[in-house]
Design an enzyme around this catalytic site. Sequence first.
Site, PDB file in Angstrom:
ATOM      1  N   HIS A 311       0.889  -1.044   0.029  1.00  0.00           N
ATOM      2  CA  HIS A 311       0.021  -0.113   0.069  1.00  0.00           C
ATOM      3  C   HIS A 311       0.872   1.298  -0.007  1.00  0.00           C
ATOM      4  O   HIS A 311       2.210   1.519   0.154  1.00  0.00           O
ATOM      5  CB  HIS A 311      -1.129   0.118   1.078  1.00  0.00           C
ATOM      6  CG  HIS A 311      -0.326   0.222   2.441  1.00  0.00           C
ATOM      7  ND1 HIS A 311       0.202   1.306   2.968  1.00  0.00           N
ATOM      8  CD2 HIS A 311      -0.142  -0.956   3.320  1.00  0.00           C
ATOM      9  CE1 HIS A 311       0.667   1.143   4.219  1.00  0.00           C
ATOM     10  NE2 HIS A 311       0.704  -0.462   4.374  1.00  0.00           N
ATOM     11  N   CYS A 328       2.529  -4.888   6.853  1.00  0.00           N
ATOM     12  CA  CYS A 328       2.340  -4.629   5.444  1.00  0.00           C
ATOM     13  C   CYS A 328       3.749  -4.166   4.823  1.00  0.00           C
ATOM     14  O   CYS A 328       4.870  -3.975   5.415  1.00  0.00           O
ATOM     15  CB  CYS A 328       1.573  -3.247   5.349  1.00  0.00           C
ATOM     16  SG  CYS A 328      -0.169  -3.945   5.677  1.00  0.00           S
TER      17      CYS A 328
END
Length: 381
Positions: A311, A328
């Site tokens: 992301h 992440c």
Amino acid sequence: MLLAAATAACSGTNAATGNGPGTAGQAATSTPTPQGPVIKISPAEGKANVNPEKKVVVAAIGGPLDEVNLQADGQSLEGAFNADRTKWVSRTPLKPSTSYTVAATAGPTTQQATFTTAKPARSLTVIDVTPAVKGEKVGVGAPIIVRFNTAVTDKKAVEQALQVEAEKPAEGAWRWIADDQVIYRTAKYWPAHQTVTFTAAITGVRGGKGLYGTADMTKTIEIGARRISTLDVRKKVMYVREDGKLVQTMKVSAGNATTREYTTTSGVHLTMEAVNPVWMESPGRKKGDPGYYKVLINHAVRISNSGEYVHAKDNVWAQGVRNVSHGCVNARPDQAKWFYSNNQRGDIVDIKGTNRKLEWNNGWGFWQLSFKEWKKGSALD
């Protein structure tokens, strides 16, 4: 005169036994017209509530069958003759709640029968096939995930009815992960740029006690480019290649690894969905707890079910330098947007360099199993 009469009488006797000349002798030597073969059809004429599992059998006694035609709703069903063509047995499963007509010929003999199959106690249907959205292109790692409306107990019969045809054929196998869900995976990645057709030919197939397939389903899956991203979290750079060509080099920051939860998983991930924006919240924590967070993130591509995404994040100071995330993989906003925009569900994200291994059933982590292990989940293995 008496002698002549006796002689005549004697001659007449010989004629009657077929030993003398005359019309009577010729009639006695004629043979009757032979009868044609006898045809037997099962199920018999007028039979109702026939079990859909039953085979249709046509037999001929006294000669071979010339032709057998089994039809329902204007469509013919397949069958096969034995070696001497004295028996024909249907191959195609019968549909429940359907009227069938059988017509057979053997020499001068013709026979026909009409019967009706029983209504199933329960209906088996496919309610979802993923990923199979019209117009969508998927990655070379994409699985075919099939979900049924109810639990299947006769998995072998149902699995045999599931067909996968590819323009560029690749070996593959099904694996049952639940009684109502089965997944197809290839031995190696799909060859890129092709069409794959999935068909569930389950009509009439027994899925369990009183459970029969009542509707077939066909879905088309478009395989796009071979897009593979590789990341060694120790080097903090992710390389994206498309059809073998390097198309993007992304400096990233991965999990800080202070806890297992904050450690990025190593292994072959598949991209599962792309969301913009998405709320990310710390799992197992509530507001006020140490380590709690809830943030809105842009251009996020999910790669597992344990909360991992590739992301966007504007902490460019850490990207390529330090791993500071909660697990992440974050990248520069413009590059993350590119990754998001070009994502195909089923693209490969191959990550290494951590001590936390991606579980095969975490999201679409199916490539974590060898193909040999994968096939053990098949009802046909």
